[in-house]
Scaffold this motif. Sequence first.
Motif, PDB file in Angstrom:
ATOM      1  N   MET A   1     -63.245  52.115 -84.439  1.00 57.75           N
ATOM      2  CA  MET A   1     -64.396  52.075 -83.523  1.00 57.75           C
ATOM      3  C   MET A   1     -64.387  50.765 -82.730  1.00 57.75           C
ATOM      4  SD  MET A   1     -66.680  54.662 -83.468  1.00 57.75           S
ATOM      5  CE  MET A   1     -68.314  53.971 -83.208  1.00 57.75           C
ATOM      6  N   GLU A   2     -64.194  49.666 -83.430  1.00 59.92           N
ATOM      7  CA  GLU A   2     -64.193  48.355 -82.777  1.00 59.92           C
ATOM      8  C   GLU A   2     -63.040  48.240 -81.788  1.00 59.92           C
ATOM      9  OE1 GLU A   2     -64.101  45.483 -85.893  1.00 59.92           O
ATOM     10  OE2 GLU A   2     -66.057  46.081 -86.716  1.00 59.92           O
ATOM     11  N   LEU A   3     -61.883  48.740 -82.165  1.00 62.47           N
ATOM     12  CA  LEU A   3     -60.722  48.674 -81.277  1.00 62.47           C
ATOM     13  C   LEU A   3     -60.987  49.439 -79.977  1.00 62.47           C
ATOM     14  CD1 LEU A   3     -57.716  47.988 -80.760  1.00 62.47           C
ATOM     15  CD2 LEU A   3     -57.138  50.111 -81.939  1.00 62.47           C
ATOM     16  N   LEU A   4     -61.528  50.641 -80.089  1.00 65.11           N
ATOM     17  CA  LEU A   4     -61.777  51.454 -78.900  1.00 65.11           C
ATOM     18  C   LEU A   4     -62.818  50.822 -77.983  1.00 65.11           C
ATOM     19  CD1 LEU A   4     -61.804  55.006 -80.523  1.00 65.11           C
ATOM     20  CD2 LEU A   4     -60.042  54.062 -79.027  1.00 65.11           C
ATOM     21  N   GLN A   5     -63.841  50.228 -78.571  1.00 63.52           N
ATOM     22  CA  GLN A   5     -64.911  49.658 -77.759  1.00 63.52           C
ATOM     23  C   GLN A   5     -64.560  48.271 -77.219  1.00 63.52           C
ATOM     24  OE1 GLN A   5     -68.080  50.718 -80.858  1.00 63.52           O
ATOM     25  NE2 GLN A   5     -69.180  51.128 -78.978  1.00 63.52           N
ATOM     26  N   ASP A   6     -63.899  47.453 -78.029  1.00 68.25           N
ATOM     27  CA  ASP A   6     -63.631  46.069 -77.621  1.00 68.25           C
ATOM     28  C   ASP A   6     -62.376  45.938 -76.766  1.00 68.25           C
ATOM     29  OD1 ASP A   6     -65.847  45.467 -79.121  1.00 68.25           O
ATOM     30  OD2 ASP A   6     -64.740  44.617 -80.819  1.00 68.25           O
ATOM     31  N   SER A   7     -61.324  46.683 -77.118  1.00 64.68           N
ATOM     32  CA  SER A   7     -60.061  46.542 -76.392  1.00 64.68           C
ATOM     33  C   SER A   7     -59.911  47.525 -75.234  1.00 64.68           C
ATOM     34  CB  SER A   7     -58.872  46.722 -77.357  1.00 64.68           C
ATOM     35  OG  SER A   7     -58.863  45.706 -78.334  1.00 64.68           O
ATOM     36  N   PHE A   8     -60.576  48.693 -75.350  1.00 62.54           N
ATOM     37  CA  PHE A   8     -60.427  49.724 -74.319  1.00 62.54           C
ATOM     38  C   PHE A   8     -61.731  50.029 -73.587  1.00 62.54           C
ATOM     39  CE2 PHE A   8     -56.967  50.338 -77.271  1.00 62.54           C
ATOM     40  CZ  PHE A   8     -55.875  50.539 -76.442  1.00 62.54           C
ATOM     41  N   ASN A   9     -62.798  49.339 -73.977  1.00 61.23           N
ATOM     42  CA  ASN A   9     -64.093  49.448 -73.291  1.00 61.23           C
ATOM     43  C   ASN A   9     -64.612  50.883 -73.179  1.00 61.23           C
ATOM     44  OD1 ASN A   9     -64.210  46.599 -72.706  1.00 61.23           O
ATOM     45  ND2 ASN A   9     -62.670  46.953 -71.134  1.00 61.23           N
ATOM     46  N   ILE A  10     -64.378  51.689 -74.206  1.00 62.90           N
ATOM     47  CA  ILE A  10     -64.889  53.053 -74.207  1.00 62.90           C
ATOM     48  C   ILE A  10     -66.385  53.029 -74.543  1.00 62.90           C
ATOM     49  CG2 ILE A  10     -64.749  55.302 -75.358  1.00 62.90           C
ATOM     50  CD1 ILE A  10     -61.802  54.881 -75.648  1.00 62.90           C
ATOM     51  N   PRO A  11     -67.221  53.691 -73.754  1.00 65.28           N
ATOM     52  CA  PRO A  11     -68.667  53.691 -74.013  1.00 65.28           C
ATOM     53  C   PRO A  11     -69.002  54.223 -75.404  1.00 65.28           C
ATOM     54  CG  PRO A  11     -68.188  54.597 -71.840  1.00 65.28           C
ATOM     55  CD  PRO A  11     -66.873  54.453 -72.542  1.00 65.28           C
ATOM     56  N   GLY A  12     -69.937  53.563 -76.076  1.00 63.24           N
ATOM     57  CA  GLY A  12     -70.323  53.941 -77.421  1.00 63.24           C
ATOM     58  C   GLY A  12     -70.852  55.357 -77.524  1.00 63.24           C
ATOM     59  N   GLN A  13     -71.455  55.869 -76.443  1.00 60.21           N
ATOM     60  CA  GLN A  13     -72.036  57.211 -76.522  1.00 60.21           C
ATOM     61  C   GLN A  13     -70.968  58.310 -76.594  1.00 60.21           C
ATOM     62  OE1 GLN A  13     -74.477  57.588 -73.021  1.00 60.21           O
ATOM     63  NE2 GLN A  13     -72.830  58.490 -71.806  1.00 60.21           N
ATOM     64  N   LEU A  14     -69.707  57.956 -76.312  1.00 65.48           N
ATOM     65  CA  LEU A  14     -68.618  58.939 -76.426  1.00 65.48           C
ATOM     66  C   LEU A  14     -68.014  58.962 -77.828  1.00 65.48           C
ATOM     67  CD1 LEU A  14     -66.652  58.404 -73.069  1.00 65.48           C
ATOM     68  CD2 LEU A  14     -68.340  60.172 -73.615  1.00 65.48           C
ATOM     69  N   LEU A  15     -68.431  58.005 -78.683  1.00 60.70           N
ATOM     70  CA  LEU A  15     -67.825  57.856 -79.996  1.00 60.70           C
ATOM     71  C   LEU A  15     -68.860  58.019 -81.100  1.00 60.70           C
ATOM     72  CD1 LEU A  15     -65.799  54.592 -79.233  1.00 60.70           C
ATOM     73  CD2 LEU A  15     -64.994  56.953 -78.991  1.00 60.70           C
ATOM     74  N   HIS A  16     -68.409  58.519 -82.245  1.00 59.66           N
ATOM     75  CA  HIS A  16     -69.295  58.605 -83.405  1.00 59.66           C
ATOM     76  C   HIS A  16     -68.497  58.287 -84.663  1.00 59.66           C
ATOM     77  CE1 HIS A  16     -72.772  59.771 -85.769  1.00 59.66           C
ATOM     78  NE2 HIS A  16     -71.966  60.493 -86.550  1.00 59.66           N
ATOM     79  N   TYR A  17     -68.960  57.268 -85.388  1.00 57.20           N
ATOM     80  CA  TYR A  17     -68.308  56.886 -86.641  1.00 57.20           C
ATOM     81  C   TYR A  17     -68.652  57.901 -87.718  1.00 57.20           C
ATOM     82  CZ  TYR A  17     -67.679  54.322 -91.050  1.00 57.20           C
ATOM     83  OH  TYR A  17     -67.332  53.952 -92.329  1.00 57.20           O
ATOM     84  N   LEU A  18     -67.623  58.595 -88.210  1.00 59.66           N
ATOM     85  CA  LEU A  18     -67.826  59.597 -89.246  1.00 59.66           C
ATOM     86  C   LEU A  18     -66.659  59.518 -90.231  1.00 59.66           C
ATOM     87  CD1 LEU A  18     -69.861  61.935 -89.937  1.00 59.66           C
ATOM     88  CD2 LEU A  18     -68.112  63.484 -89.063  1.00 59.66           C
ATOM     89  N   PRO A  19     -66.846  58.789 -91.336  1.00 59.59           N
ATOM     90  CA  PRO A  19     -65.780  58.702 -92.342  1.00 59.59           C
ATOM     91  C   PRO A  19     -65.739  59.953 -93.201  1.00 59.59           C
ATOM     92  CG  PRO A  19     -67.701  57.499 -93.096  1.00 59.59           C
ATOM     93  CD  PRO A  19     -68.035  58.021 -91.712  1.00 59.59           C
ATOM     94  N   PHE A  20     -65.046  59.899 -94.317  1.00 57.85           N
ATOM     95  CA  PHE A  20     -65.039  61.037 -95.230  1.00 57.85           C
ATOM     96  C   PHE A  20     -66.450  61.310 -95.737  1.00 57.85           C
ATOM     97  CE2 PHE A  20     -60.516  59.593 -96.204  1.00 57.85           C
ATOM     98  CZ  PHE A  20     -59.955  60.556 -95.388  1.00 57.85           C
ATOM     99  N   LEU A  21     -66.769  62.594 -95.900  1.00 55.98           N
ATOM    100  CA  LEU A  21     -68.093  63.008 -96.354  1.00 55.98           C
ATOM    101  C   LEU A  21     -67.995  63.410 -97.825  1.00 55.98           C
ATOM    102  CD1 LEU A  21     -69.010  65.222 -93.254  1.00 55.98           C
ATOM    103  CD2 LEU A  21     -69.540  62.797 -93.630  1.00 55.98           C
ATOM    104  N   LEU A  22     -68.424  62.509 -98.714  1.00 53.15           N
ATOM    105  CA  LEU A  22     -68.211  62.707-100.144  1.00 53.15           C
ATOM    106  C   LEU A  22     -69.535  62.766-100.902  1.00 53.15           C
ATOM    107  CD1 LEU A  22     -65.313  60.131-100.626  1.00 53.15           C
ATOM    108  CD2 LEU A  22     -65.138  62.566-100.077  1.00 53.15           C
ATOM    109  N   ASP A  23     -69.557  63.565-101.949  1.00 51.25           N
ATOM    110  CA  ASP A  23     -70.732  63.633-102.815  1.00 51.25           C
ATOM    111  C   ASP A  23     -70.885  62.320-103.570  1.00 51.25           C
ATOM    112  OD1 ASP A  23     -71.562  66.327-102.313  1.00 51.25           O
ATOM    113  OD2 ASP A  23     -69.874  67.032-103.536  1.00 51.25           O
ATOM    114  N   PRO A  24     -72.112  61.818-103.685  1.00 50.29           N
ATOM    115  CA  PRO A  24     -72.331  60.606-104.490  1.00 50.29           C
ATOM    116  C   PRO A  24     -71.897  60.840-105.935  1.00 50.29           C
ATOM    117  CG  PRO A  24     -74.273  61.121-103.157  1.00 50.29           C
ATOM    118  CD  PRO A  24     -73.351  62.304-103.052  1.00 50.29           C
ATOM    119  N   ILE A  25     -71.436  59.778-106.582  1.00 47.46           N
ATOM    120  CA  ILE A  25     -70.999  59.865-107.972  1.00 47.46           C
ATOM    121  C   ILE A  25     -72.151  59.450-108.875  1.00 47.46           C
ATOM    122  CG2 ILE A  25     -69.275  59.107-109.651  1.00 47.46           C
ATOM    123  CD1 ILE A  25     -67.485  58.383-107.275  1.00 47.46           C
TER     124      ILE A  25
END
Length: 412
Positions: A160-184
């Motif tokens: 996310m940081e690379l795309l926004q800081d180095s390539f200036n991609i607008p934040g509204q085009l990106l969404h941080y979504l890691p693995f979706l895991l059940d809590p332990i």
Amino acid sequence: MSRLLVIGCVWPEPNSSAAGSRMFQLLQFFKAENYEITFVSAAARSEFAIDLAKLNIASEVVKLNHPSFDEFLKNQQPRLVLFDRFMTEEQFGWRVDKFAPEAVKILDTEDLHFLRKTRTEAYKKNIPAKNLYFDSDVTKREIASIYRCDLSLIISEVEMELLQDSFNIPGQLLHYLPFLLDPISEDKIAELPQFEERKNFISIGNFLHEPNWNAVLQLKENIWPLIREKLSSTQLHIYGAYPSQKVWNLHNEKDGFIVKGRAGDAEKLMQQTRLCLAPIQFGAGLKGKLIQAMQFGTPSITSTVGSEGIAGKLDWNGSICNTPEDFAMAAVKLYTDKDSWNEANKNGYKIINSRFNKNSHSATFSDKINTLIANLTERRQQNFIGKILQHHQHRSTYFMAKFIEEKERKKL
């Protein structure tokens, strides 16, 4: 009920790769959101792919560069289209724009392919990867694909940081979504084998992925001999889907370097093992093997690249080492020191529950999609670079597709 069309680069294999697990998690998310899902791919169906019919998900093999997909889109008229990696957006995106223009286009990057490619090249040339980002054709293609879509899912905060800081991609085009895991839960933790119930080391990873093969070579040539000097009765079990003959050739029972191939039950194997080893030298995204180790209470030793994007500011569930000597020393200590092992074990559960909590990430993602659907016209008007790239991509891919269609027609 809204329709979701997923265009897969390959058929999802959750037991073979982190990418397969990721796609399975996304399908589960959209099922929970009550979407009617159709999964299509131009790839051949795999014997190891999940049975989508059992999940009540329709599936179909489609043809590349063929007008039959246009009719398919007209009949489907999906509310959302999810592209599995940028290559599928390149191949099918212009057809979606033409025959299902109101569909929200979501790109799941899996991990940034240009980052993976340039890091691999940089490792081989022994130069910084950032020297190669902007000259790579893959970078230009992937960034263009991100701009053409309404939303791109990014699996790592580092990316996310690379795309926004180095390539200036607008934040509204990106969404941080890691693995979706059940809590332990505490009950689950109590059921998992403890220090004395486990033995040996494990390395696991799909061998079609070059960083995994390289990591096994690092273990074989530079790290495992140092560990065996101190722990002569232990074994290192090497697991991974699609091993080639060169992988099998590393097998050596005398040295305790045991190549096992595809893991039939990765969960059970991980629970039986005391320590996971992953000296990753290059790559991108999140390393599924390390997150899986945390889920099942197995501490790990990895590199800075291997740990990237996983723990955030939390303590690692083991050690992060970047030289063979440090790696081996940390492995021996964790393997033999119960107190250190128990502390690392607990750190892994904390990381899973705070960083990959399915409930919180799913709620945020659901809100993002609903907001995007409600404001789609406005969002697209704001993304003028995307409009430019769509225009030029449409022209080039349209004429290429028509050329291929005509060529194939003449063969008949």
